[in-house]
Motif scaffolding. Structure first.
Motif, PDB file in Angstrom:
ATOM      1  N   ASP A  35       0.850  -1.189   0.000  1.00  0.00           N
ATOM      2  CA  ASP A  35       0.000   0.000   0.000  1.00  0.00           C
ATOM      3  C   ASP A  35       0.886   1.240   0.000  1.00  0.00           C
ATOM      4  O   ASP A  35       1.597   1.507   0.970  1.00  0.00           O
ATOM      5  CB  ASP A  35      -0.904  -0.021   1.240  1.00  0.00           C
ATOM      6  N   PHE A  36       0.869   2.001  -1.084  1.00  0.00           N
ATOM      7  CA  PHE A  36       1.723   3.175  -1.195  1.00  0.00           C
ATOM      8  C   PHE A  36       1.437   4.181  -0.081  1.00  0.00           C
ATOM      9  O   PHE A  36       2.351   4.850   0.412  1.00  0.00           O
ATOM     10  CB  PHE A  36       1.533   3.847  -2.558  1.00  0.00           C
ATOM     11  N   SER A  37       0.196   4.269   0.331  1.00  0.00           N
ATOM     12  CA  SER A  37      -0.168   5.263   1.354  1.00  0.00           C
ATOM     13  C   SER A  37       0.487   4.973   2.697  1.00  0.00           C
ATOM     14  O   SER A  37       0.508   5.834   3.582  1.00  0.00           O
ATOM     15  CB  SER A  37      -1.690   5.319   1.515  1.00  0.00           C
ATOM     16  N   SER A  38       1.009   3.731   2.878  1.00  0.00           N
ATOM     17  CA  SER A  38       1.658   3.395   4.150  1.00  0.00           C
ATOM     18  C   SER A  38       3.041   4.024   4.272  1.00  0.00           C
ATOM     19  O   SER A  38       3.635   4.026   5.353  1.00  0.00           O
ATOM     20  CB  SER A  38       1.775   1.877   4.308  1.00  0.00           C
ATOM     21  N   VAL A  39       3.568   4.529   3.158  1.00  0.00           N
ATOM     22  CA  VAL A  39       4.883   5.172   3.177  1.00  0.00           C
ATOM     23  C   VAL A  39       4.696   6.674   3.364  1.00  0.00           C
ATOM     24  O   VAL A  39       4.075   7.323   2.508  1.00  0.00           O
ATOM     25  CB  VAL A  39       5.656   4.907   1.868  1.00  0.00           C
ATOM     26  N   PRO A  40       5.172   7.268   4.459  1.00  0.00           N
ATOM     27  CA  PRO A  40       5.038   8.713   4.675  1.00  0.00           C
ATOM     28  C   PRO A  40       5.632   9.495   3.505  1.00  0.00           C
ATOM     29  O   PRO A  40       6.639   9.066   2.909  1.00  0.00           O
ATOM     30  CB  PRO A  40       5.830   8.954   5.965  1.00  0.00           C
ATOM     31  N   PRO A  41       5.043  10.633   3.157  1.00  0.00           N
ATOM     32  CA  PRO A  41       5.472  11.397   1.973  1.00  0.00           C
ATOM     33  C   PRO A  41       6.965  11.724   1.947  1.00  0.00           C
ATOM     34  O   PRO A  41       7.599  11.639   0.898  1.00  0.00           O
ATOM     35  CB  PRO A  41       4.627  12.666   2.044  1.00  0.00           C
ATOM     36  N   ARG A  42       7.519  12.094   3.093  1.00  0.00           N
ATOM     37  CA  ARG A  42       8.930  12.491   3.065  1.00  0.00           C
ATOM     38  C   ARG A  42       9.856  11.284   2.875  1.00  0.00           C
ATOM     39  O   ARG A  42      10.926  11.413   2.289  1.00  0.00           O
ATOM     40  CB  ARG A  42       9.274  13.253   4.343  1.00  0.00           C
ATOM     41  N   LEU A  43       9.430  10.141   3.390  1.00  0.00           N
ATOM     42  CA  LEU A  43      10.221   8.934   3.117  1.00  0.00           C
ATOM     43  C   LEU A  43      10.104   8.559   1.646  1.00  0.00           C
ATOM     44  O   LEU A  43      11.070   8.131   1.021  1.00  0.00           O
ATOM     45  CB  LEU A  43       9.725   7.771   3.981  1.00  0.00           C
ATOM     46  N   ALA A  44       8.902   8.702   1.107  1.00  0.00           N
ATOM     47  CA  ALA A  44       8.707   8.406  -0.313  1.00  0.00           C
ATOM     48  C   ALA A  44       9.594   9.306  -1.166  1.00  0.00           C
ATOM     49  O   ALA A  44      10.193   8.857  -2.152  1.00  0.00           O
ATOM     50  CB  ALA A  44       7.239   8.593  -0.691  1.00  0.00           C
TER      51      ALA A  44
END
Length: 474
Positions: free
Chosen positions: A312-321
């Motif tokens: 699930d992409f949403s499980s990765v916080p934006p700044r980590l992404a």
């Protein structure tokens, strides 16, 4: 220069005596797979080795006996003796008799494997069949059974291994050498001073057995494998993986990877996880007739959990992404960092204990050759993820020494390397200092729940641009 091809002369044909097979032999002869003369009340081989002779299976196999009056208990590492039945008998060495019997069993197996070694083009391995199992080795096996085996893997795995591995080792030389190797490696770890002569002696002896075990193991895997060997093959693979994680040449971070001079064997401990998957396919411990069936059906390394199969992409916080270049269109196949990041993230609210080994091991089990190649090139983002995982492992239970030892030494070496080359204004290591701290504390949990990327970015001052530039530089 013309190449020279050497040929191994064919050994003289060896004819073995044929005999009518019987199912009426005693329990010990059946276990050792040797012919029993079926003498009553004791067969000749049991009398020769001083062991209790039993035909109906009412007594444990391999118990030692002086007219049925003594036995060795491997579980507690001691022998009980009572000569009241035959007071005229002189005292005998229980350990010596037990070692002689085990050595005979291992020698029989090695003899039966000799033809296979020649067929595999490895006649030089014959010399390993001349190795003698001694009383000292019996003491090491006892330490494995009463101490070392309880530190391996999960709580369920260690109890299963305790019940099965020593039993298998008595009839499979490659597994016996691996049992001795891992136990001696544990002995070296437990010495008061890791750089003492005693620790060095333990480590040298461990590597000698390890070398023998791998050569015999590889020779076995190079030819058709008898079904009866499959459980021993899985047990050996499990111990090899454990030893590879545990063994590190120096306790000085300055002499550890990535700070030490480059060596072709660097990161070999990571490559063995691929071998473990191959061993799983060969041995299949999840098959119903396996000694490891109850364990194997719950730990299939080839089956990925749902969050890996369908991330699930949403499980990765934006700044980590952003830090790892992960977009909504990415998958674990298209972005090398995605899967290792997911694996580390899933350990954030856990502590490494016997009950939670698998979530931490997944980082190694699912490591792709591409990600390992980045580590070999010392890519800073890959190094960052490995260090992050090391910090989570280092805080684990001390009994899991085979994981925590490497994490402490190589983790510190990676810290120094990253600080030296990619420190940033506030220092890259500040983030890892906040992630350190043994068990996960309330403040740390709160920080990670809010946004783990905030810890990564704000504590380091390490801009994304810095990672992008000279990504493979050292």
């Amino acid at each position: 220069m013309p190449s020279v091809v050497s040929r191994v002369p064919s050994p003289p044909e060896r004819k073995r005596k044929t005999h009518a097979k019987s199912r009426k032999g005693c329990g010990n002869c059946k276990l050792r797979r040797v012919k029993c003369d079926e003498g009553k009340p004791k067969c000749k081989k049991c009398v020769l080795y001083g062991v209790s002779c039993d035909y109906d299976g009412s007594k444990p196999s391999l118990d030692l006996s002086a007219e049925g009056a003594f036995q060795v208990n491997l579980a507690c590492g001691e022998a009980t003796l009572d000569f009241s039945v035959a007071p005229e008998k002189p005292p005998v060495s229980l350990n010596k008799a037990a070692a002689a019997m085990v050595n005979h069993s291992l020698s029989d197996t090695a003899y039966n494997q000799a033809d296979g070694l020649v067929m595999a083009g490895l006649p030089h391995l014959h010399r390993f069949s001349s190795w003698t199992f001694t009383e000292k080795d019996m003491e090491i096996v006892t330490r494995f059974q009463t101490r070392t085996v309880s530190t391996i893997g999960s709580k369920k795995a260690s109890s299963t291994y305790r019940d099965c591995i020593a039993h298998l080792a008595f009839t499979h030389p490659f597994l016996m050498h691996m049992v001795l190797s891992l136990t001696l490696l544990h002995d070296a770890h437990l010495t008061t001073c890791p750089n003492s002569d005693l620790a060095t002696d333990f480590q040298k002896a461990s590597l000698t057995h390890w070398n023998t075990a791998t050569k015999l193991f590889n020779a076995l895997l190079s030819r058709p494998i008898p079904p009866s060997y499959r459980d021993a093959i899985w047990a050996t693979g499990a111990l090899l993986g454990t030893a590879s994680m545990a063994y590190i040449e120096s306790s000085d971070p300055a002499q550890a990877w990535p700070l030490k001079p480059p060596d072709p064997n660097d990161l070999n401990w990571l490559k063995l996880n691929e071998g473990k998957r191959a061993v799983w396919e060969i041995a299949d411990p999840s098959r119903p007739e396996s000694m490891f069936y109850s364990l194997g059906k719950h730990m299939n390394h080839l089956q990925r959990p749902d969050w890996v199969a369908n991330p699930d992409f949403s499980s990765v916080p934006p700044r980590l992404a952003k830090l790892f270049d992960i977009t909504e269109q990415d998958s674990v196949e298209s972005n090398i960092y995605y899967l290792p990041l997911l694996c580390v993230q899933h350990t954030q609210l856990l502590s490494l204990t016997h009950g939670f080994v698998l979530p931490f091991i997944r980082f190694l089990l699912y490591m792709t050759p591409e990600f390992r190649a980045l580590l070999e090139l010392k890519d800073p983002r890959a190094m960052l993820l490995l260090l992050w995982w090391f910090r989570r492992v280092e805080a684990g239970h001390a009994e899991l020494w085979w994981m925590t030892r490497r994490a402490k030494i190589e983790g510190r070496a990676i810290e120094i390397w990253l600080e030296r080359w990619y420190g940033g204004e506030e220092g890259l290591m500040q983030m890892f200092e906040r992630l350190r701290g043994g068990a996960v504390g309330e403040v740390q949990v709160r920080e990670m729940e809010e946004d783990p990327a905030m810890v990564l970015m704000e504590c380091t001052g390490w801009a994304k641009e810095r990672l992008s530039a000279s990504v493979f530089a050292q």
